[in-house]
Design a protein around this motif. Structure first.
Motif, PDB file in Angstrom:
ATOM      1  N   GLU A 176       0.836  -1.215   0.000  1.00 58.10           N
ATOM      2  CA  GLU A 176       0.000   0.000   0.000  1.00 58.10           C
ATOM      3  C   GLU A 176       0.868   1.261   0.000  1.00 58.10           C
ATOM      4  OE1 GLU A 176      -2.727  -0.505   3.288  1.00 58.10           O
ATOM      5  OE2 GLU A 176      -4.187  -1.464   1.965  1.00 58.10           O
ATOM      6  N   GLU A 177       1.919   1.209  -0.797  1.00 51.49           N
ATOM      7  CA  GLU A 177       2.804   2.356  -1.049  1.00 51.49           C
ATOM      8  C   GLU A 177       3.585   2.807   0.182  1.00 51.49           C
ATOM      9  OE1 GLU A 177       1.075   5.452  -3.606  1.00 51.49           O
ATOM     10  OE2 GLU A 177      -0.666   4.152  -3.882  1.00 51.49           O
ATOM     11  N   GLU A 178       3.647   1.950   1.192  1.00 57.20           N
ATOM     12  CA  GLU A 178       4.408   2.296   2.391  1.00 57.20           C
ATOM     13  C   GLU A 178       5.421   1.187   2.705  1.00 57.20           C
ATOM     14  OE1 GLU A 178       0.916   4.764   4.783  1.00 57.20           O
ATOM     15  OE2 GLU A 178       2.270   3.406   5.849  1.00 57.20           O
ATOM     16  N   GLU A 179       6.540   1.592   3.261  1.00 60.27           N
ATOM     17  CA  GLU A 179       7.516   0.621   3.737  1.00 60.27           C
ATOM     18  C   GLU A 179       6.970  -0.023   5.006  1.00 60.27           C
ATOM     19  OE1 GLU A 179      11.847   1.676   3.897  1.00 60.27           O
ATOM     20  OE2 GLU A 179      11.654   1.000   5.985  1.00 60.27           O
ATOM     21  N   ARG A 180       6.790  -1.335   4.964  1.00 61.53           N
ATOM     22  CA  ARG A 180       6.143  -2.036   6.073  1.00 61.53           C
ATOM     23  C   ARG A 180       7.137  -2.745   6.975  1.00 61.53           C
ATOM     24  NH1 ARG A 180       0.826  -0.401   6.603  1.00 61.53           N
ATOM     25  NH2 ARG A 180       0.085   0.122   4.497  1.00 61.53           N
ATOM     26  N   GLN A 181       8.251  -3.137   6.424  1.00 64.70           N
ATOM     27  CA  GLN A 181       9.240  -3.872   7.206  1.00 64.70           C
ATOM     28  C   GLN A 181      10.600  -3.594   6.585  1.00 64.70           C
ATOM     29  OE1 GLN A 181       8.706  -8.271   7.372  1.00 64.70           O
ATOM     30  NE2 GLN A 181       8.386  -7.933   9.552  1.00 64.70           N
ATOM     31  N   ARG A 182      11.623  -3.545   7.424  1.00 62.04           N
ATOM     32  CA  ARG A 182      12.953  -3.222   6.934  1.00 62.04           C
ATOM     33  C   ARG A 182      13.972  -4.151   7.566  1.00 62.04           C
ATOM     34  NH1 ARG A 182      14.846   1.478   4.446  1.00 62.04           N
ATOM     35  NH2 ARG A 182      17.121   1.636   4.455  1.00 62.04           N
ATOM     36  N   GLY A 183      14.917  -4.562   6.767  1.00 60.33           N
ATOM     37  CA  GLY A 183      16.020  -5.369   7.270  1.00 60.33           C
ATOM     38  C   GLY A 183      17.142  -4.482   7.775  1.00 60.33           C
ATOM     39  N   ASN A 184      18.271  -5.096   8.032  1.00 59.83           N
ATOM     40  CA  ASN A 184      19.404  -4.395   8.618  1.00 59.83           C
ATOM     41  C   ASN A 184      20.252  -3.713   7.541  1.00 59.83           C
ATOM     42  OD1 ASN A 184      21.189  -3.514  10.568  1.00 59.83           O
ATOM     43  ND2 ASN A 184      22.398  -5.387  10.513  1.00 59.83           N
ATOM     44  N   PHE A 185      19.671  -2.723   6.889  1.00 64.05           N
ATOM     45  CA  PHE A 185      20.357  -1.968   5.847  1.00 64.05           C
ATOM     46  C   PHE A 185      20.312  -0.487   6.196  1.00 64.05           C
ATOM     47  CE2 PHE A 185      21.531  -4.711   2.288  1.00 64.05           C
ATOM     48  CZ  PHE A 185      20.952  -5.907   2.687  1.00 64.05           C
ATOM     49  N   PRO A 186      21.385   0.250   5.850  1.00 66.49           N
ATOM     50  CA  PRO A 186      21.443   1.676   6.196  1.00 66.49           C
ATOM     51  C   PRO A 186      20.438   2.503   5.390  1.00 66.49           C
ATOM     52  CG  PRO A 186      23.293   1.074   4.800  1.00 66.49           C
ATOM     53  CD  PRO A 186      22.605  -0.204   5.147  1.00 66.49           C
ATOM     54  N   ASP A 187      20.304   3.749   5.823  1.00 66.97           N
ATOM     55  CA  ASP A 187      19.356   4.660   5.176  1.00 66.97           C
ATOM     56  C   ASP A 187      19.736   5.001   3.743  1.00 66.97           C
ATOM     57  OD1 ASP A 187      18.690   6.580   8.220  1.00 66.97           O
ATOM     58  OD2 ASP A 187      17.959   4.645   7.481  1.00 66.97           O
ATOM     59  N   ARG A 188      20.937   4.650   3.336  1.00 67.13           N
ATOM     60  CA  ARG A 188      21.321   4.862   1.930  1.00 67.13           C
ATOM     61  C   ARG A 188      20.407   4.066   0.988  1.00 67.13           C
ATOM     62  NH1 ARG A 188      25.460   2.766   0.023  1.00 67.13           N
ATOM     63  NH2 ARG A 188      25.932   1.168   1.595  1.00 67.13           N
ATOM     64  N   PHE A 189      19.812   3.052   1.545  1.00 74.76           N
ATOM     65  CA  PHE A 189      18.882   2.214   0.777  1.00 74.76           C
ATOM     66  C   PHE A 189      17.462   2.745   1.028  1.00 74.76           C
ATOM     67  CE2 PHE A 189      21.435  -1.420  -0.687  1.00 74.76           C
ATOM     68  CZ  PHE A 189      22.618  -1.176   0.010  1.00 74.76           C
ATOM     69  N   SER A 190      16.796   3.144  -0.024  1.00 75.00           N
ATOM     70  CA  SER A 190      15.431   3.629   0.109  1.00 75.00           C
ATOM     71  C   SER A 190      14.602   3.085  -1.044  1.00 75.00           C
ATOM     72  CB  SER A 190      15.389   5.156   0.122  1.00 75.00           C
ATOM     73  OG  SER A 190      15.863   5.669  -1.116  1.00 75.00           O
ATOM     74  N   GLY A 191      13.306   3.209  -0.906  1.00 75.42           N
ATOM     75  CA  GLY A 191      12.458   2.657  -1.949  1.00 75.42           C
ATOM     76  C   GLY A 191      11.173   3.418  -2.117  1.00 75.42           C
ATOM     77  N   HIS A 192      10.394   2.907  -3.036  1.00 77.42           N
ATOM     78  CA  HIS A 192       9.105   3.528  -3.310  1.00 77.42           C
ATOM     79  C   HIS A 192       8.226   2.480  -3.976  1.00 77.42           C
ATOM     80  CE1 HIS A 192       6.475   6.990  -3.929  1.00 77.42           C
ATOM     81  NE2 HIS A 192       6.191   6.492  -5.117  1.00 77.42           N
ATOM     82  N   GLN A 193       6.929   2.557  -3.668  1.00 76.08           N
ATOM     83  CA  GLN A 193       5.966   1.734  -4.392  1.00 76.08           C
ATOM     84  C   GLN A 193       4.930   2.642  -5.017  1.00 76.08           C
ATOM     85  OE1 GLN A 193       3.335  -0.979  -2.219  1.00 76.08           O
ATOM     86  NE2 GLN A 193       3.481  -2.454  -3.903  1.00 76.08           N
ATOM     87  N   PHE A 194       4.591   2.387  -6.240  1.00 74.98           N
ATOM     88  CA  PHE A 194       3.656   3.217  -6.993  1.00 74.98           C
ATOM     89  C   PHE A 194       2.238   2.637  -6.916  1.00 74.98           C
ATOM     90  CE2 PHE A 194       6.868   5.922  -8.708  1.00 74.98           C
ATOM     91  CZ  PHE A 194       8.001   5.132  -8.739  1.00 74.98           C
ATOM     92  N   PRO A 195       1.238   3.430  -7.289  1.00 75.05           N
ATOM     93  CA  PRO A 195      -0.148   2.948  -7.216  1.00 75.05           C
ATOM     94  C   PRO A 195      -0.396   1.673  -8.024  1.00 75.05           C
ATOM     95  CG  PRO A 195      -0.139   5.319  -7.436  1.00 75.05           C
ATOM     96  CD  PRO A 195       1.278   4.881  -7.592  1.00 75.05           C
ATOM     97  N   ASN A 196       0.388   1.435  -9.076  1.00 79.64           N
ATOM     98  CA  ASN A 196       0.213   0.204  -9.862  1.00 79.64           C
ATOM     99  C   ASN A 196       1.007  -0.961  -9.259  1.00 79.64           C
ATOM    100  OD1 ASN A 196       2.834   0.834 -10.489  1.00 79.64           O
ATOM    101  ND2 ASN A 196       2.572   0.760 -12.712  1.00 79.64           N
ATOM    102  N   TYR A 197       1.521  -0.801  -8.050  1.00 77.67           N
ATOM    103  CA  TYR A 197       2.251  -1.804  -7.266  1.00 77.67           C
ATOM    104  C   TYR A 197       3.709  -1.982  -7.696  1.00 77.67           C
ATOM    105  CZ  TYR A 197      -2.567  -2.958  -6.080  1.00 77.67           C
ATOM    106  OH  TYR A 197      -3.885  -2.884  -5.703  1.00 77.67           O
ATOM    107  N   SER A 198       4.132  -1.367  -8.783  1.00 81.81           N
ATOM    108  CA  SER A 198       5.537  -1.467  -9.142  1.00 81.81           C
ATOM    109  C   SER A 198       6.381  -0.741  -8.097  1.00 81.81           C
ATOM    110  CB  SER A 198       5.783  -0.896 -10.537  1.00 81.81           C
ATOM    111  OG  SER A 198       5.549   0.504 -10.542  1.00 81.81           O
TER     112      SER A 198
END
Lengths: 112, 114
Positions: free
Chosen positions: B51-73
């Motif tokens: 649902e376009e939100e980061e729900r869970q994160r592993g042990n990776f630094p903030d240099r790693f970021s992401g995004h989910q679009f409305p079409n789920y990509s």
């Protein structure tokens, strides 16, 4: 508590033999246990998976055995073929931990 | 029915640069997870989007970021690349259920940092 321990690290089997790979987990919240097959340079492909309500699941030459009390599960490959030569990963996830936790992998080599 | 697709297949960057990797999930899937797989190791979980939100994160630094679009990509961004970021980056998609979910992996993006 999130670990999944996998053994052996590598396995050599003759064509037609049985390949057995074992995994053990600690987190009792895990409720889904898949096995993945990965060829060099490719993404992992889902092979077979089991949930804790059954003790065994068979799909063709591949069988998962599951022991809930021991927190262990294993993959059996019957009549192993050279085309089965790949790296196999066990994994687990569940309601509280949706991310897959992977084992360290087993490199299987089936000799003709 | 197309499976999980990822682009690009290969990428070469230099230290300090930024990179964006892309993933399209299987049809009907609403959840995307990203994993990093170093050579000879099992995949390590980076984060999961639903649902376009980061729900869970592993042990990776903030240099790693992401995004989910409305079409789920989804996209995975890595800033200030380090040599140690060289790996196969895997995207997996699933349909969110009440328990552990089946995740299907894409072919991965091979990132080399020089």
């Amino acid at each position: 508590q999130q670990q999944v321990k996998q053994s052996p690290q590598s396995l050599i089997v003759q064509k037609g033999g049985i390949s057995i790979i074992n995994c053990a987990y600690e987190n009792t919240a895990f409720d889904y246990f898949p096995w993945y097959q990965q060829f060099p340079g490719k993404g992992p492909a889902l092979l077979i998976a089991i949930r804790p309500d059954v003790s065994e699941k068979k799909e063709g030459r591949f069988t998962i055995s599951f022991n809930k009390s021991a927190k262990q599960f294993s993959l059996h490959i019957m009549d192993s073929q050279p085309g089965d030569s790949a790296t196999y990963f066990c994994a687990a996830n569940g309601t509280g931990r949706r991310a897959l936790t992977f084992g360290s992998g087993t490199r299987l080599q089936v000799q003709p | 029915d197309a499976g999980v697709t990822q682009s690009p297949t290969h990428l070469i960057k230099t230290r300090g640069q930024q990179v964006t990797l892309r993933c399209s999930p299987k049809s009907g899937h609403d959840t995307v997870s990203w994993y990093q797989q170093a050579l000879g190791q099992g995949p390590q979980f980076i984060f999961q989007y639903y649902e376009e939100e980061e729900r869970q994160r592993g042990n990776f630094p903030d240099r790693f970021s992401g995004h989910q679009f409305p079409n789920y990509s989804s996209e995975l961004n890595v800033n200030a690349l380090l040599l140690g970021d060289s790996a196969l980056y895997l995207c997996a998609s699933s349909y969110r259920t009440g328990g552990g979910e089946t995740q299907y992996f894409g072919p991965g993006t091979r990132l080399l940092v020089l």
